[in-house]
Motif scaffolding. Sequence first.
Motif, PDB file in Angstrom:
ATOM      1  N   GLY A 141      32.672  38.960 -23.164  1.00 38.62           N
ATOM      2  CA  GLY A 141      33.644  39.902 -23.706  1.00 38.62           C
ATOM      3  C   GLY A 141      32.979  41.233 -23.985  1.00 38.62           C
ATOM      4  O   GLY A 141      31.824  41.446 -23.603  1.00 38.62           O
ATOM      5  N   LEU A 142      33.704  42.112 -24.655  1.00 39.40           N
ATOM      6  CA  LEU A 142      33.176  43.454 -24.904  1.00 39.40           C
ATOM      7  C   LEU A 142      31.847  43.425 -25.666  1.00 39.40           C
ATOM      8  O   LEU A 142      30.874  44.065 -25.255  1.00 39.40           O
ATOM      9  N   GLN A 143      31.806  42.684 -26.782  1.00 38.40           N
ATOM     10  CA  GLN A 143      30.579  42.694 -27.585  1.00 38.40           C
ATOM     11  C   GLN A 143      29.393  42.123 -26.820  1.00 38.40           C
ATOM     12  O   GLN A 143      28.293  42.652 -26.875  1.00 38.40           O
ATOM     13  N   GLY A 144      29.632  41.025 -26.116  1.00 37.60           N
ATOM     14  CA  GLY A 144      28.540  40.381 -25.386  1.00 37.60           C
ATOM     15  C   GLY A 144      27.978  41.285 -24.291  1.00 37.60           C
ATOM     16  O   GLY A 144      26.769  41.493 -24.185  1.00 37.60           O
ATOM     17  N   ALA A 145      28.871  41.855 -23.480  1.00 40.19           N
ATOM     18  CA  ALA A 145      28.421  42.721 -22.385  1.00 40.19           C
ATOM     19  C   ALA A 145      27.751  43.971 -22.948  1.00 40.19           C
ATOM     20  O   ALA A 145      26.707  44.410 -22.461  1.00 40.19           O
ATOM     21  N   ALA A 146      28.359  44.540 -24.008  1.00 40.75           N
ATOM     22  CA  ALA A 146      27.789  45.761 -24.592  1.00 40.75           C
ATOM     23  C   ALA A 146      26.428  45.474 -25.227  1.00 40.75           C
ATOM     24  O   ALA A 146      25.528  46.311 -25.183  1.00 40.75           O
ATOM     25  N   ALA A 147      26.265  44.290 -25.794  1.00 40.51           N
ATOM     26  CA  ALA A 147      24.975  43.932 -26.403  1.00 40.51           C
ATOM     27  C   ALA A 147      23.885  43.945 -25.333  1.00 40.51           C
ATOM     28  O   ALA A 147      22.783  44.468 -25.544  1.00 40.51           O
ATOM     29  N   MET A 148      24.188  43.380 -24.173  1.00 44.85           N
ATOM     30  CA  MET A 148      23.213  43.348 -23.076  1.00 44.85           C
ATOM     31  C   MET A 148      22.861  44.769 -22.638  1.00 44.85           C
ATOM     32  O   MET A 148      21.689  45.136 -22.497  1.00 44.85           O
ATOM     33  N   LEU A 149      23.901  45.580 -22.439  1.00 42.54           N
ATOM     34  CA  LEU A 149      23.669  46.940 -21.937  1.00 42.54           C
ATOM     35  C   LEU A 149      23.007  47.833 -22.996  1.00 42.54           C
ATOM     36  O   LEU A 149      22.237  48.734 -22.657  1.00 42.54           O
ATOM     37  N   ALA A 150      23.284  47.555 -24.278  1.00 44.61           N
ATOM     38  CA  ALA A 150      22.644  48.328 -25.352  1.00 44.61           C
ATOM     39  C   ALA A 150      21.150  48.030 -25.375  1.00 44.61           C
ATOM     40  O   ALA A 150      20.320  48.923 -25.563  1.00 44.61           O
ATOM     41  N   CYS A 151      20.791  46.761 -25.165  1.00 42.73           N
ATOM     42  CA  CYS A 151      19.368  46.411 -25.069  1.00 42.73           C
ATOM     43  C   CYS A 151      18.743  47.171 -23.900  1.00 42.73           C
ATOM     44  O   CYS A 151      17.681  47.789 -24.038  1.00 42.73           O
ATOM     45  N   ALA A 152      19.427  47.125 -22.749  1.00 43.99           N
ATOM     46  CA  ALA A 152      18.889  47.795 -21.567  1.00 43.99           C
ATOM     47  C   ALA A 152      18.716  49.293 -21.814  1.00 43.99           C
ATOM     48  O   ALA A 152      17.769  49.905 -21.336  1.00 43.99           O
ATOM     49  N   ARG A 153      19.625  49.861 -22.581  1.00 45.62           N
ATOM     50  CA  ARG A 153      19.572  51.306 -22.838  1.00 45.62           C
ATOM     51  C   ARG A 153      18.299  51.718 -23.571  1.00 45.62           C
ATOM     52  O   ARG A 153      17.727  52.762 -23.308  1.00 45.62           O
ATOM     53  N   ILE A 154      17.881  50.858 -24.505  1.00 45.29           N
ATOM     54  CA  ILE A 154      16.702  51.222 -25.314  1.00 45.29           C
ATOM     55  C   ILE A 154      15.460  50.424 -24.897  1.00 45.29           C
ATOM     56  O   ILE A 154      14.443  50.450 -25.578  1.00 45.29           O
ATOM     57  N   GLY A 155      15.557  49.709 -23.797  1.00 48.14           N
ATOM     58  CA  GLY A 155      14.372  49.024 -23.280  1.00 48.14           C
ATOM     59  C   GLY A 155      14.040  47.722 -23.984  1.00 48.14           C
ATOM     60  O   GLY A 155      12.946  47.183 -23.797  1.00 48.14           O
ATOM     61  N   ALA A 156      14.992  47.196 -24.779  1.00 43.68           N
ATOM     62  CA  ALA A 156      14.762  45.877 -25.383  1.00 43.68           C
ATOM     63  C   ALA A 156      15.096  44.806 -24.337  1.00 43.68           C
ATOM     64  O   ALA A 156      15.873  45.045 -23.413  1.00 43.68           O
ATOM     65  N   VAL A 157      14.501  43.642 -24.460  1.00 41.55           N
ATOM     66  CA  VAL A 157      14.659  42.575 -23.475  1.00 41.55           C
ATOM     67  C   VAL A 157      15.649  41.560 -24.038  1.00 41.55           C
ATOM     68  O   VAL A 157      15.384  40.966 -25.083  1.00 41.55           O
ATOM     69  N   HIS A 158      16.785  41.377 -23.392  1.00 46.74           N
ATOM     70  CA  HIS A 158      17.741  40.426 -23.987  1.00 46.74           C
ATOM     71  C   HIS A 158      17.534  39.013 -23.474  1.00 46.74           C
ATOM     72  O   HIS A 158      17.047  38.786 -22.363  1.00 46.74           O
ATOM     73  N   SER A 159      17.910  38.080 -24.337  1.00 50.25           N
ATOM     74  CA  SER A 159      17.899  36.669 -23.982  1.00 50.25           C
ATOM     75  C   SER A 159      19.233  36.112 -24.452  1.00 50.25           C
ATOM     76  O   SER A 159      19.451  35.915 -25.648  1.00 50.25           O
ATOM     77  N   VAL A 160      20.165  35.946 -23.509  1.00 50.54           N
ATOM     78  CA  VAL A 160      21.497  35.460 -23.889  1.00 50.54           C
ATOM     79  C   VAL A 160      21.460  33.936 -23.914  1.00 50.54           C
ATOM     80  O   VAL A 160      20.951  33.314 -22.969  1.00 50.54           O
ATOM     81  N   ILE A 161      21.984  33.354 -24.972  1.00 48.29           N
ATOM     82  CA  ILE A 161      22.039  31.894 -25.075  1.00 48.29           C
ATOM     83  C   ILE A 161      23.516  31.502 -25.114  1.00 48.29           C
ATOM     84  O   ILE A 161      24.280  31.998 -25.945  1.00 48.29           O
ATOM     85  N   PHE A 162      23.907  30.640 -24.191  1.00 47.25           N
ATOM     86  CA  PHE A 162      25.306  30.207 -24.061  1.00 47.25           C
ATOM     87  C   PHE A 162      25.811  29.661 -25.404  1.00 47.25           C
ATOM     88  O   PHE A 162      25.122  28.858 -26.056  1.00 47.25           O
ATOM     89  N   THR A 163      27.021  30.077 -25.810  1.00 46.88           N
ATOM     90  CA  THR A 163      27.531  29.676 -27.121  1.00 46.88           C
ATOM     91  C   THR A 163      27.919  28.188 -27.173  1.00 46.88           C
ATOM     92  O   THR A 163      28.298  27.703 -28.222  1.00 46.88           O
ATOM     93  N   GLY A 164      27.774  27.482 -26.080  1.00 42.46           N
ATOM     94  CA  GLY A 164      27.979  26.027 -26.108  1.00 42.46           C
ATOM     95  C   GLY A 164      26.724  25.291 -26.550  1.00 42.46           C
ATOM     96  O   GLY A 164      26.760  24.076 -26.771  1.00 42.46           O
ATOM     97  N   PHE A 165      25.605  25.993 -26.689  1.00 43.02           N
ATOM     98  CA  PHE A 165      24.367  25.320 -27.089  1.00 43.02           C
ATOM     99  C   PHE A 165      24.291  25.143 -28.598  1.00 43.02           C
ATOM    100  O   PHE A 165      24.815  25.937 -29.374  1.00 43.02           O
ATOM    101  N   SER A 166      23.580  24.071 -28.990  1.00 43.79           N
ATOM    102  CA  SER A 166      23.436  23.713 -30.397  1.00 43.79           C
ATOM    103  C   SER A 166      22.453  24.630 -31.116  1.00 43.79           C
ATOM    104  O   SER A 166      21.728  25.404 -30.485  1.00 43.79           O
TER     105      SER A 166
END
Length: 653
Positions: A141-166
């Motif tokens: 969704g908006l927040q998830g995609a924007a979070a990834m791109l915001a990291c990319a904007r400032i050079g942070a490395v994202h690690s997305v973890i599927f919300t189905g995980f415990s």
Amino acid sequence: MSDRRPSAGFSTKFEEFQGEVDSHEALYKYSIGQTDEFWGRCAMSRLSWTQPPKTVNASDLNSGEIKWFQDGKLNVCYNCVDRHLPSHADKPALIWERDDSSKSRKVTYRELHEYICKFANVLKANGVQKGDRVAIYLPVGLQGAAAMLACARIGAVHSVIFTGFSAEALSHRIDDADCKLLLAQDYTSRGGKTINLKQIVIDAANKSKSLKKTLVYSEADNQDGWLDSFTDLSKQIEDASSECPIVEMNAEDPLFLLYTSGSTGKPKGLVHTSAGYLLYAQMTVKHVFDLEPSDVFACVADIGWITGHTYVVYGPLANGATTLCFDSHPLFPNAGRYWETVAKYHVTQFYGAPTAYRMLLRLGNEFVKSHDLSSLRVIGSVGEPINVAAWTWLHEIVGNSKCDIVDTWWQTETGGNLLTPRPSNQGAEIKPGMAMRQFYGIEVAICDPGTGKEIAWEAGQKIEGALCFKKPWPGMARTIYGNHKRFLETYYNPYPGMYFSGDGAVRDEDGYVTITGRMDDVINISGHRLGTAEIEDVLNSHLSVSETAVIGIPHEIKGESAVAFSILKEKADLNQENVRSELIQLVRGRLAKFAAPEKIYFVTGLPKTRSGKIMRRILRKISAGQIDEIGDVTTLADPSVVQLIIQKVVGAK
Ligand code: WT7
């Protein structure tokens, strides 16, 4: 086989090579003959660089060192968002189709840019710097995609973890990558049901040692005050400045980590870097799916998987198209949800998973036929083999015999599609249920697991073996975070000079490739990849279990399901039914709901070699009822266990 609409002409798709090549074959030949020129010219024309690269490829598959465009500099977020503003700021960048469709929204490139800038400023204000790892536990969704791109904007490395995980799976991934910050959400909604992520976030935040802060985006009010111990992400974004300069990155700086399962050990964090990954995403989505900037591209994957990274976020946006985030369930409120969405937004490409297609085709064609799907041109399939019945249904019913059906084979490790029927010459045949062809610059090798050598292929010959690739491509993973040794052992040492996928494949008389499945102990449940060892570890942690073997067996809808064979410790008062349901709960709670075994058999012994290796092949044969195909068991440490297991499994049917 598949009808084609009139093509726009080959050369318009490749401005780089206009006047030089006029067919798919000619360009493919160029791409594998003059590989560096091919990728170099595409990189110059398709990406916007702050410093263009002078070198193209410095990779060596013998040593597993992968480097592309290494002296170039750019910013991935700029390439996906900012550079489209002058020409189409007011075009939707992202359509967020929410569970409750009345809450769905369209976000223009201008709005997305502003939101990402605000988000990036929040990250900076919370101490995130270039190179820091940020964990993202947000749905698509908006927040998830924007979070990834915001990291990319400032050079942070994202690690997305599927919300189905415990919580446990989440905190393991946070600590493994030394993530400083967690971006999470309290609730989400799926199929009309509210999913409470709150407790998982609290537990993971408490457990994770590396975390400095957790920022929570709230979908509900904070009645019980639980949010007070976290930072309120929504509020901070609202208050942040909408100006945020990009950080210039080296081509080989990491863009993200993504965890995936292997046959042994804990999930591994594959590292993808900036320029090569982005170029490969841009090119595969454009040419496999025939994507134009005016298109609405709907990949219904979650951002927790590589498909969501490449074909929801980076690929479509790098092309300046509109991407659709599908944040609901294919059966909600009825089995027409996908098709209603296609009709509502005039979706031009639809990209989904065989498991969902198989489920939908059983529910009847009215759910498809009641919607106007005439906008669709290409329908994709990914994650597992697609059976001919599902392929035919997609082609005839969903695609009205007018769309290309592209079965795309690739992996978390490969960054983007490697094998797929398109691109090809317009009008070329597509064979049902086959990934068929190599993408530009990709060269397949079918290898012999016995000798470790390539099996020579010639037209008219059919060969089978381990699926390897003998040329590097820009989108391939660079390492496993914190464990380069495991990276080399898994992908580069088995077949020297090549990348080994872990899959088996057949190359047919025409040179087309079909996937036969994994050659290791990785299973694929509804397109979700899991190591049997991960499930075994959880089951073995139960006090009453001494040992377990897990296998994958064919499942009509899910593709595969897990079956466990556990040896119980000898205790007088053991209630097997209770243990069985405790074990299921354990896997759901400690790993993920989708990982729970379909069946658990309690056995007294497991088929092991004298050196102690469990022969899962024998368990697979027994489960499939192919008793006469079990073969020679005399090499087992205790051959008598086989009969006992057969009795258990047959007795339970
Ligand atoms: C494994 C990779 C690629 C994104 C989603 C899964 C299997 C993937 C196909 C296909 C047959 C396929 C392979 C592969 N797989 N696509 N079209 N036909 N099998 O990514 O979780 O990294 O899993 O999925 O076994 O190795 P992943």
